[in-house]
Design an enzyme around this catalytic site. Structure first.
Site, PDB file in Angstrom:
ATOM      1  N   HIS A  11       3.943  42.252  17.800  1.00 28.05           N
ATOM      2  CA  HIS A  11       3.610  41.542  16.245  1.00 28.05           C
ATOM      3  C   HIS A  11       4.741  41.995  15.491  1.00 28.05           C
ATOM      4  O   HIS A  11       5.046  43.065  15.104  1.00 28.05           O
ATOM      5  CB  HIS A  11       2.370  41.893  15.606  1.00 28.05           C
ATOM      6  N   HIS A  66       8.013  40.546  12.447  1.00 29.39           N
ATOM      7  CA  HIS A  66       8.455  39.601  11.566  1.00 29.39           C
ATOM      8  C   HIS A  66       9.995  39.811  11.564  1.00 29.39           C
ATOM      9  O   HIS A  66      10.329  41.087  11.308  1.00 29.39           O
ATOM     10  CB  HIS A  66       7.798  39.759  10.184  1.00 29.39           C
ATOM     11  N   ARG A 102      12.369  37.404  10.298  1.00 31.69           N
ATOM     12  CA  ARG A 102      13.041  36.527   9.051  1.00 31.69           C
ATOM     13  C   ARG A 102      14.353  35.653  10.091  1.00 31.69           C
ATOM     14  O   ARG A 102      14.539  35.818  11.051  1.00 31.69           O
ATOM     15  CB  ARG A 102      13.561  37.261   7.844  1.00 31.69           C
ATOM     16  N   ASN A 126       6.023  32.965  10.554  1.00 35.91           N
ATOM     17  CA  ASN A 126       5.961  32.605   9.254  1.00 35.91           C
ATOM     18  C   ASN A 126       7.081  32.517   8.357  1.00 35.91           C
ATOM     19  O   ASN A 126       7.288  33.164   7.265  1.00 35.91           O
ATOM     20  CB  ASN A 126       4.806  33.598   8.347  1.00 35.91           C
ATOM     21  N   LYS A 170      -0.454  31.257  16.330  1.00 32.47           N
ATOM     22  CA  LYS A 170      -0.769  32.266  15.306  1.00 32.47           C
ATOM     23  C   LYS A 170      -1.330  31.591  14.115  1.00 32.47           C
ATOM     24  O   LYS A 170      -1.140  30.666  13.506  1.00 32.47           O
ATOM     25  CB  LYS A 170       0.403  32.761  14.524  1.00 32.47           C
ATOM     26  N   HIS A 198      -4.374  36.285  12.033  1.00 33.98           N
ATOM     27  CA  HIS A 198      -4.824  37.244  10.675  1.00 33.98           C
ATOM     28  C   HIS A 198      -6.038  36.974  10.272  1.00 33.98           C
ATOM     29  O   HIS A 198      -6.363  35.840   9.593  1.00 33.98           O
ATOM     30  CB  HIS A 198      -3.339  36.591   9.558  1.00 33.98           C
ATOM     31  N   HIS A 249      -3.092  43.330  13.647  1.00 34.20           N
ATOM     32  CA  HIS A 249      -3.021  44.333  12.805  1.00 34.20           C
ATOM     33  C   HIS A 249      -4.648  44.748  12.214  1.00 34.20           C
ATOM     34  O   HIS A 249      -4.766  44.603  10.964  1.00 34.20           O
ATOM     35  CB  HIS A 249      -2.061  44.050  11.736  1.00 34.20           C
ATOM     36  N   ASP A 268       3.826  44.757  13.145  1.00 35.23           N
ATOM     37  CA  ASP A 268       3.988  44.072  11.986  1.00 35.23           C
ATOM     38  C   ASP A 268       4.991  44.542  11.012  1.00 35.23           C
ATOM     39  O   ASP A 268       4.821  44.202  10.016  1.00 35.23           O
ATOM     40  CB  ASP A 268       2.616  44.292  11.321  1.00 35.23           C
ATOM     41  N   HIS A 286      11.100  42.927   3.560  1.00 28.31           N
ATOM     42  CA  HIS A 286      11.394  42.293   2.386  1.00 28.31           C
ATOM     43  C   HIS A 286      12.291  43.031   1.515  1.00 28.31           C
ATOM     44  O   HIS A 286      12.400  44.409   1.587  1.00 28.31           O
ATOM     45  CB  HIS A 286       9.746  42.102   1.353  1.00 28.31           C
ATOM     46  N   ALA A 319       3.941  41.601   0.236  1.00 28.85           N
ATOM     47  CA  ALA A 319       3.329  42.365   1.182  1.00 28.85           C
ATOM     48  C   ALA A 319       4.040  42.631   2.495  1.00 28.85           C
ATOM     49  O   ALA A 319       4.784  41.690   3.154  1.00 28.85           O
ATOM     50  CB  ALA A 319       1.862  41.481   1.497  1.00 28.85           C
TER      51      ALA A 319
HETATM   52  C1  NCD Z   1       3.650  39.937   6.747  1.00 28.25           C
HETATM   53  C2  NCD Z   1       4.962  39.373   6.072  1.00 28.25           C
HETATM   54  O1  NCD Z   1       5.384  39.850   5.308  1.00 28.25           O
HETATM   55  O2  NCD Z   1       5.482  38.255   6.653  1.00 28.25           O
HETATM   56  N1  NCD Z   1       3.328  40.876   5.619  1.00 28.25           N
HETATM   57  C3  NCD Z   1       2.316  41.823   5.872  1.00 28.25           C
HETATM   58  O3  NCD Z   1       1.942  42.188   4.557  1.00 28.25           O
HETATM   59  N2  NCD Z   1       1.871  42.132   6.823  1.00 28.25           N
HETATM   60  C4  NCD Z   1       2.707  38.851   7.002  1.00 28.25           C
HETATM   61  C5  NCD Z   1       1.286  39.349   7.866  1.00 28.25           C
HETATM   62  O4  NCD Z   1       1.479  39.873   8.883  1.00 28.25           O
HETATM   63  O5  NCD Z   1       0.338  39.323   7.101  1.00 28.25           O
HETATM   64 ZN    ZN Z   2       2.577  40.321  10.518  1.00 32.43          ZN
END
Ligand code: NCD
Ligand code: ZN
Length: 344
Positions: free
Chosen positions: A13, A15, A17, A41, A99, A136, A174, A247, A251, A263
């Site tokens: 899992h 991210h 970007r 996402n 997802k 999720h 998660h 996860d 950011h 988040a």
């Molecule tokens: C994730 C994100 O920033 O894309 N953020 C998070 O708090 N985990 C999205 C997600 O997995 O919920």
């Molecule tokens: Zn995530």
């Protein structure tokens, strides 16, 4: 010096970007992991096979030439996803899952599913074409307390999904609560869960005591201590239903240190070392390899990696931040010391 050698792990899992952030974070993941399930996402979300293949190419181009890291692509499920897309995704060797984000549940989820009943025909198609559903698992209605959203999702939706689609492979992503752990433990083997380093390491005090600490804010939100203990027990239990999924969700620091901070915790810089710390504290280093390198691959019906990585007992300080142009990323546990280090 104490050392452990593991089959190369995978991150189930992640991210990454696009653009400059992708270029900064993907080498961190590729240094440790053989493969990673790439979350869809983006803005706009990755909804079609064509979009996922374009995104995959961007990821491969951001990697070192010698890297053989493999991004495992996923598609973002919406109310309007077609049955043809499900079939095409299941047949494509680069796409490994769909997802499900309930609309509004988390970062970039506005295009998510508004009513689970509406997508039952899509879930039936996923079951038929044998492509996993990643969830999720949080309800989103305003009246529900944010600390209860995962538990309520299980009661209100997940139980029905599992009962209606007994052959659908499902990952509850998660997991953060004792209720989720118990649900997954008692479900059919087709149901599994990922566990993040932040939910193993911290309870909600880390985020809220002594001032609001935005770098600990992620979704599902950190919970109270008894839930963290349940997660630690599950991760180190040797139960194949629980496997590694960071996860890691980068950011920019200024967007987290904000009146409306976003988040996500950034952990890819030292993911396997973070987990090693937890497993050592639980006297379960012998369980780390299966959690990190076996159970996820088995669930996704992919071969386990053949290479190995080595971790040594060696203190190192996590950077305060990783610069990206004029901005920066603040890693989870910025400035703190970790006691395991992966050999370069
Ligand atoms: C994730 C994100 O920033 O894309 N953020 C998070 O708090 N985990 C999205 C997600 O997995 O919920
Ligand atoms: Zn995530």
């Amino acid at each position: 010096m104490e050392k452990i050698t593991l089959t190369q792990p995978d991150d189930w899992h992640l991210h990454v970007r696009t653009g400059d952030i992708l270029k900064q974070v993907i080498p961190h993941t590729a240094r440790q992991f053989g493969r990673a399930i790439i979350m869809p996402n983006l803005t706009p979300p990755v909804k079609t096979v064509e979009q996922a293949l374009i995104y995959r190419t961007e990821i491969l181009q951001a990697l070192d030439e010698q890297s053989d890291f493999e991004p495992l692509m996923t598609l973002y499920l919406t109310d309007n996803t077609s049955i043809e897309t499900i079939k095409a995704a299941a047949e494509n060797p680069f796409i490994h899952a769909f997802k499900l984000y309930p609309a509004g549940a988390t970062t970039n989820s506005d295009a998510g599913v508004t009513s689970l009943k509406n997508i039952y025909p899509l879930l039936a198609a996923m079951e038929k074409h044998a492509i996993p559903l990643l969830i999720h698992g949080e309800v989103t209605a305003a009246e529900y307390d944010i600390f209860d959203r995962e538990k309520l999702f299980i009661e209100q939706h997940l139980t029905a999904i599992i009962n209606n689609f007994p052959d659908l492979r499902v990952v509850l992503e998660h997991v953060t609560t004792e209720e989720a752990v118990q649900f997954v433990e008692s479900a059919d083997p087709k149901v599994a869960a990922t566990i993040t380093p932040q939910h193993l390491m911290f309870n909600r005090n880390a985020m809220l005591v002594g001032g609001i600490k935005p770098h600990y804010y992620c979704l599902p939100v950190l919970k109270r201590e008894k839930h963290r203990q349940a997660l630690r027990k599950a991760a180190t239990s040797g139960n194949p239903k629980f496997f590694l999924g960071t996860d890691s969700a980068p950011h920019f620091s200024h967007l987290k240190e904000n009146a409306c901070g976003c988040a996500g915790c950034y952990s890819a810089y030292g993911a396997i070392e973070l987990y090693a710390e937890v497993f050592e504290q639980e006297n379960a280093l012998d369980k780390l390899e299966a959690f990190a390198s076996f159970y996820g691959a088995d669930f996704y019906q992919l071969p386990r990696n053949s290479r190995t990585i080595t971790l040594s007992k060696q203190d190192w300080q996590i950077p305060e931040n990783y610069p990206i142009g004029e901005h920066s990323l603040t890693p989870l546990k910025a400035g703190e010391v970790l006691s395991w280090r992966m050999a370069r």
